[in-house]
Every structure is written in C-alpha cells, then in structure tokens.
Design an enzyme around this catalytic site. Structure first.
Site, PDB file in Angstrom:
ATOM      1  N   ASP A   1       0.839  -1.197   0.000  1.00 36.24           N
ATOM      2  CA  ASP A   1       0.000   0.000   0.000  1.00 36.24           C
ATOM      3  C   ASP A   1       0.877   1.251   0.000  1.00 36.24           C
ATOM      4  O   ASP A   1       1.952   1.270   0.609  1.00 36.24           O
ATOM      5  CB  ASP A   1      -0.913   0.033   1.232  1.00 36.24           C
ATOM      6  CG  ASP A   1      -1.809  -1.192   1.318  1.00 36.24           C
ATOM      7  OD1 ASP A   1      -2.266  -1.651   0.253  1.00 36.24           O
ATOM      8  OD2 ASP A   1      -2.046  -1.677   2.442  1.00 36.24           O
TER       9      ASP A   1
ATOM     10  N   ASP B   1       1.283   7.891   8.022  1.00 33.03           N
ATOM     11  CA  ASP B   1       1.667   6.500   8.264  1.00 33.03           C
ATOM     12  C   ASP B   1       3.090   6.433   8.805  1.00 33.03           C
ATOM     13  O   ASP B   1       3.378   5.739   9.784  1.00 33.03           O
ATOM     14  CB  ASP B   1       1.624   5.690   6.951  1.00 33.03           C
ATOM     15  CG  ASP B   1       0.229   5.280   6.550  1.00 33.03           C
ATOM     16  OD1 ASP B   1      -0.564   4.931   7.442  1.00 33.03           O
ATOM     17  OD2 ASP B   1      -0.066   5.288   5.350  1.00 33.03           O
TER      18      ASP B   1
ATOM     19  N   GLU C   1       2.905  -2.989  10.200  1.00 30.87           N
ATOM     20  CA  GLU C   1       2.468  -3.019   8.806  1.00 30.87           C
ATOM     21  C   GLU C   1       3.429  -2.247   7.913  1.00 30.87           C
ATOM     22  O   GLU C   1       3.572  -2.551   6.735  1.00 30.87           O
ATOM     23  CB  GLU C   1       1.064  -2.419   8.672  1.00 30.87           C
ATOM     24  CG  GLU C   1       0.552  -2.459   7.236  1.00 30.87           C
ATOM     25  CD  GLU C   1      -0.776  -1.766   7.028  1.00 30.87           C
ATOM     26  OE1 GLU C   1      -1.435  -2.076   6.029  1.00 30.87           O
ATOM     27  OE2 GLU C   1      -1.127  -0.920   7.858  1.00 30.87           O
ATOM     28  N   GLU C   2       4.098  -1.255   8.477  1.00 31.07           N
ATOM     29  CA  GLU C   2       4.935  -0.371   7.675  1.00 31.07           C
ATOM     30  C   GLU C   2       6.343  -0.896   7.457  1.00 31.07           C
ATOM     31  O   GLU C   2       7.118  -0.279   6.727  1.00 31.07           O
ATOM     32  CB  GLU C   2       5.002   1.016   8.328  1.00 31.07           C
ATOM     33  CG  GLU C   2       3.656   1.640   8.642  1.00 31.07           C
ATOM     34  CD  GLU C   2       2.759   1.774   7.416  1.00 31.07           C
ATOM     35  OE1 GLU C   2       3.288   1.997   6.315  1.00 31.07           O
ATOM     36  OE2 GLU C   2       1.532   1.627   7.551  1.00 31.07           O
TER      37      GLU C   2
ATOM     38  N   GLU D   1      -3.919  -6.931  12.441  1.00 33.25           N
ATOM     39  CA  GLU D   1      -5.274  -6.427  12.198  1.00 33.25           C
ATOM     40  C   GLU D   1      -6.314  -7.449  12.663  1.00 33.25           C
ATOM     41  O   GLU D   1      -7.109  -7.182  13.567  1.00 33.25           O
ATOM     42  CB  GLU D   1      -5.463  -6.114  10.700  1.00 33.25           C
ATOM     43  CG  GLU D   1      -4.665  -4.906  10.252  1.00 33.25           C
ATOM     44  CD  GLU D   1      -4.802  -4.612   8.764  1.00 33.25           C
ATOM     45  OE1 GLU D   1      -4.821  -3.415   8.409  1.00 33.25           O
ATOM     46  OE2 GLU D   1      -4.865  -5.563   7.955  1.00 33.25           O
TER      47      GLU D   1
ATOM     48  N   ASP E   1      -0.599  -2.033  13.702  1.00 33.78           N
ATOM     49  CA  ASP E   1      -0.847  -1.200  12.526  1.00 33.78           C
ATOM     50  C   ASP E   1      -0.906   0.221  13.079  1.00 33.78           C
ATOM     51  O   ASP E   1      -1.892   0.596  13.722  1.00 33.78           O
ATOM     52  CB  ASP E   1      -2.165  -1.591  11.864  1.00 33.78           C
ATOM     53  CG  ASP E   1      -2.454  -0.776  10.606  1.00 33.78           C
ATOM     54  OD1 ASP E   1      -1.740   0.220  10.373  1.00 33.78           O
ATOM     55  OD2 ASP E   1      -3.394  -1.121   9.864  1.00 33.78           O
TER      56      ASP E   1
ATOM     57  N   LEU F   1      -1.355   3.155  11.880  1.00 34.91           N
ATOM     58  CA  LEU F   1      -2.426   4.043  11.434  1.00 34.91           C
ATOM     59  C   LEU F   1      -3.278   3.305  10.410  1.00 34.91           C
ATOM     60  O   LEU F   1      -2.977   3.287   9.218  1.00 34.91           O
ATOM     61  CB  LEU F   1      -1.856   5.337  10.848  1.00 34.91           C
ATOM     62  CG  LEU F   1      -2.807   6.529  10.830  1.00 34.91           C
ATOM     63  CD1 LEU F   1      -3.307   6.864  12.236  1.00 34.91           C
ATOM     64  CD2 LEU F   1      -2.149   7.744  10.213  1.00 34.91           C
ATOM     65  N   ASP F   2      -4.348   2.702  10.891  1.00 27.40           N
ATOM     66  CA  ASP F   2      -5.260   1.951  10.046  1.00 27.40           C
ATOM     67  C   ASP F   2      -6.217   2.894   9.322  1.00 27.40           C
ATOM     68  O   ASP F   2      -6.683   3.871   9.898  1.00 27.40           O
ATOM     69  CB  ASP F   2      -6.064   0.975  10.913  1.00 27.40           C
ATOM     70  CG  ASP F   2      -7.164   0.276  10.151  1.00 27.40           C
ATOM     71  OD1 ASP F   2      -6.840  -0.565   9.299  1.00 27.40           O
ATOM     72  OD2 ASP F   2      -8.350   0.583  10.390  1.00 27.40           O
TER      73      ASP F   2
END
Length: 342
Positions: A75, A81, A104-105, A287, A125, A127-128
């Site tokens: 993404d 983020d 996630e990053e 998540e 995560d 910043l979802d």
C-alpha cells in the site's frame, strides 16, 4: 475540602478512572505480576496520544499526502503512516518492555537492542485506514501483545504466534473523539481521551456486543468476485424472504471505525476471501488477531468462513500473512456460516 458528588467538585471529576489507574488495578489482581505489561501499555497510550495529536493538526502541519514509498503490504504510505510508525517504534523500543515488533509499515521484524530487551512482542498497525486520512474520515491504531517465553535475541519465528496466545490487544479510534478500547483478557473497556488533562478516562466499562444486529459491513464493490453463497446472504440482507425490514449497509473503509461501530451497535463486519484475493486482504498478526480477540472478549465471534475456524486459532507462517475475516454479533455470524456451509 472533601470532593463532593462521588468524586466531583462541580462538573470536574476528582477521582477519575484513568487508563493507567485501571491497568494498575488489574495488575494488583494478579499475584506475582511484575508490572511489565503495565509499563508497556503506558508507552502504547503515549504513542496513541501523540498519533492523535498529529492527526488533529495534519492539515496545518502539512502532513497530508503520500510519502513516496509503499509499505510491507504494497500500500502507498502516507506521511502520517510514516510519522505514526516512528512514534510507535521509538516509544515501544524505549519502554524496555519489548524484545521485537511487527509493523504493517516494515517488511522485516523490528529488532530491539538486547540492552533494552523486555519480554513482550508487539504487533501493530500504527495508522489503520490510510486511504481515509486526507478526507477526514475516522482512522485509528491497532495493536496486539504477546509474551515471549524464552531468552536471547528474538527472531521472526518468535513472532509467528496464533491469536489465542495474545495477552492483551486494543485499538484507538481517532474520530469525533479519541477512544482507546482495550482488553487484557478480562472483558473489554473503553477509555476516552480528555484533552484538558491528556489522559484516557474510563467511559465504557465492560463493553459487550449485542447478540444480533441490524447492520452488515462489507465492501460491496467487490460483489462480483465473492462466493455465490455469500452473495446470496448479502441479497437476503437487502431483500429478506420473510418480509422483515432489510439490514442497513455501513462501510467506512477503516477497520477500526467499522469494527468499533459493530461492537457498539451489533451486526457483522466482513472482509472475506474472493476470487481476486483468495486469502483475504487484511493482515492476520496486526489487524485480524487483535480485533478478533477484542470481539470475542466482548461476547462476539470472529471466524475465517472456512467451516467453524476461529481467526484466533490460525498459526501464521509469515509476518504479513493475510486472512479472511467475519466478525461481530454471535447470532449474525452463525447465520453467515449457515450460508457458507450450503
């Protein structure tokens, strides 16, 4: 002068149940507890408060827009983020309570220097709902905490744990207010950030999800790629065969916002497998697992749609593994499973 009206003088509370106080009181119920989890949760609170502050002034501070890179899931990374991820990593690393992190990053496991090692692994995560950042829709942060049972430097294999091994999980939603929803295995509680004192205050104790709801939440733009059995369920939600009132469709596109609404009002949230994404889209470790843990602690169910398989029973094989998920009110999940078993 003594406080009046049960811990208030006027409209100002003098005996508020802050999140830190709540966690410390929970710690006292566990003989032999070291306080490590309490310290870790305190650092997570600070990370969420700092992220919320950045979200609130993103427009003024020119934090909207794309940072120019992609994250581990492919993404596009937004500027917020990257900022939120740095906040979480730095605050957790400096808490001296973590031995590894999965974000996630970041493509790889985030290592923690041995001199700062603790006993916990945190998957998050930061910043979802990044796609909603620039248009001011509710977004949030998600985290899950595991306890490592061995010494020495952590490896990626140490992070591949099923959700049923979580010791705590939570999310923080940045919407009309900032709320932290947390479970340490004894139910679910919600804490609203009071900006005047900079503390999360208990405002929703013992949160429970209704057994049945009137809302379903799914990205119906993907309807043509869905399993025929699930398409029949969605059609029956809109055109009930018994003549009852149709269910309402609500879909924000931020998992935090959609799941929070589902817990509050009941119903189901779905991000199923489809012909384009046979393993689903949402990531298991940071998540699906934390949200499934919270929903089950609130009295709901979280399944993959493959028989009666619980999300929390999945054993991950890679850090950014994806999985399909259906979560929400227990009766509604049972109905969905009955369609999927046809």
């Amino acid at each position: 002068m003594a406080a009046l009206n049960g811990g208030k003088i006027g409209d100002f509370p003098t005996d508020a149940m802050t999140l830190n106080r709540f966690v410390m009181e929970e710690q006292m119920k566990c003989p032999g507890a070291s306080g490590s989890l309490t310290l870790l949760l305190s650092s997570l609170c600070t990370a969420c408060k700092a992220t919320e502050a950045a979200v609130r002034k993103a427009g003024i501070a020119q934090l909207y827009g794309i940072a120019g890179d992609s994250n581990a899931s492919g993404d596009e990374q937004k500027k917020l983020d990257v900022l939120a991820n740095d906040l979480f990593v730095n605050l957790l690393r400096s808490s001296y309570q973590t031995c590894a992190m999965v974000s996630e990053e970041n493509e790889d496991m985030i290592e923690v220097p041995v001199v700062k090692h603790g006993r916990y692994i945190v998957c998050f995560d930061p910043l979802d709902g990044s796609s909603n950042i620039d248009c001011l829709v509710s977004i949030g942060s998600i985290f899950g905490i595991y306890k490592r049972d061995k010494e020495g430097p952590a490896t990626p294999a140490d992070c591949l744990l099923p959700g049923n091994k979580l010791v705590a999980a939570g999310y923080c939603v940045f919407g009309t207010a900032c709320m932290m929803v947390l479970s340490t295995g004894n139910g679910v509680n919600g804490f609203t950030l009071d900006p005047s004192i900079g503390e999360f205050i208990l405002t929703a104790d013992n949160m429970t999800i209704p057994k049945k709801g009137k809302i379903y939440s799914i990205n119906e733009g993907n309807a043509q790629y869905l399993d025929n059995r699930l398409q029949r369920y969605l059609n029956d939600c809109k055109f009930p065969k018994d003549g009852s009132k149709p269910k309402s469709a609500r879909y924000v596109g931020s998992m935090v916002a959609d799941v929070h609404r589902t817990i509050c009002y009941g119903g189901v949230f779905m991000y199923p497998a489809n012909s384009l994404s046979p393993n689903g889209k949402l990531r298991l470790l940071y998540e699906c697992n934390p949200m499934a843990y919270i929903v089950e602690q609130a009295g709901g169910k979280a399944v993959t749609g493959r028989g009666d398989e619980r999300v929390l029973d999945l054993l991950p094989t890679k850090l950014h593994e994806r999985c399909p998920i259906y979560l929400g009110s227990s009766d509604d999940i049972d109905v969905i499973l009955s369609y999927l078993k046809e």
